[in-house]
Design an enzyme around this catalytic site. Sequence first.
Site, PDB file in Angstrom:
ATOM      1  N   SER A 108       0.851  -1.186   0.000  1.00 39.85           N
ATOM      2  CA  SER A 108       0.000   0.000   0.000  1.00 39.85           C
ATOM      3  C   SER A 108       0.886   1.235   0.000  1.00 39.85           C
ATOM      4  O   SER A 108       1.998   1.211   0.536  1.00 39.85           O
ATOM      5  CB  SER A 108      -0.899   0.012   1.235  1.00 39.85           C
ATOM      6  OG  SER A 108      -1.512   1.269   1.415  1.00 39.85           O
ATOM      7  N   CYS A 110       0.625   3.670   1.790  1.00 39.60           N
ATOM      8  CA  CYS A 110       0.787   4.186   3.146  1.00 39.60           C
ATOM      9  C   CYS A 110       2.093   3.710   3.780  1.00 39.60           C
ATOM     10  O   CYS A 110       2.431   4.125   4.888  1.00 39.60           O
ATOM     11  CB  CYS A 110      -0.393   3.816   4.026  1.00 39.60           C
ATOM     12  SG  CYS A 110      -0.455   2.069   4.493  1.00 39.60           S
ATOM     13  N   LYS A 141       2.727  -4.230   6.288  1.00 44.60           N
ATOM     14  CA  LYS A 141       2.921  -4.308   4.841  1.00 44.60           C
ATOM     15  C   LYS A 141       4.402  -4.176   4.473  1.00 44.60           C
ATOM     16  O   LYS A 141       4.895  -4.841   3.557  1.00 44.60           O
ATOM     17  CB  LYS A 141       2.089  -3.235   4.142  1.00 44.60           C
ATOM     18  CG  LYS A 141       0.610  -3.565   4.066  1.00 44.60           C
ATOM     19  CD  LYS A 141       0.395  -4.813   3.234  1.00 44.60           C
ATOM     20  CE  LYS A 141      -1.060  -5.184   3.078  1.00 44.60           C
ATOM     21  NZ  LYS A 141      -1.238  -6.404   2.251  1.00 44.60           N
TER      22      LYS A 141
END
Length: 309
Positions: A108, A110, A141
């Site tokens: 992601s 982020c 992640k």
Amino acid sequence: MEQDSKIYVAGHRGLVGSALVRALHRQGYDNLVLCTHAELDLCDQKQVRDFFDCELPDYVFVAAAKVGGILANSTYPAEFITTNLAIATNVIETSWRSGVKKLLFLGSSCIYPKHAPQPMTEDCLLTGPLEPTNEWYAIAKIAGLKMCAAYRRQYGFNAISAMPTNLYGPEDNFHPSGSHVIPGMLRRFHEAKLANAAQVAVWGDGSPLREFLHVDDLADACLHLMRVYEGEESVNVGSGVELSIRELAEIIADVVGFTGEIVFDTTKPNGMPRKLLDISKLRATGWEPSREFRQGLADTYRWYVEHGE
């Protein structure tokens, strides 16, 4: 990937996983292995190993994750980090152990530092502090994509990772407290329209800039990367276009047909001030997004009205 390859899509009922299944079918890949959470708990290592020993997939897409917006991340930090770490660890390690030919792990945007230079290139990872409102998800992640790099470096496992920008599309999560910005706004503006409400409140001051990509474009990009990319470094996947939250709210109000006032609640957090991905690396491989944003929003809104949550 060969047309008859056995392909496992982890998280096939989610926003990204369902788009991957649609893309695979469109491109003639029909030998798919799909399991619901009730059938396979990816947080359970033994279940994952038993599943791989039985099915022996050739290719794996890791789209399974616990996801949510600012409120969900802030409310359930332990669940976000624990669940996503377990999924990444179990699926990546077991894929290598069972002889999977290639794996694609989805991260992601982020994962990048809160104040990373814009647009964000892949090499700015871990160069600064994360945005506090989603750091639990981001750390998990980051661990997943680093696992891909480590297993490639130590064992020669063909694992790659893709970093998508903010996504939207059919099968999204429209839960009132656990959704991302686009499905959350679509739901609030739709409900306000039905209730003839005078106004809709949007978190923050409307100034943050965001990039959005239709999930079917992401799925096409993932299949493309599975065919052409072999690197250790992750690859950004985005549209290359950004707009402010204020502009997004105005477009969504128009798409939904809400004619009341949009009010910005400055007591609520903005999140990252800007989050635009540099997609030059992906473009260099010959891929470009193809879906127009406003039409994609209209299609997503239509799906929500027809299917609800």
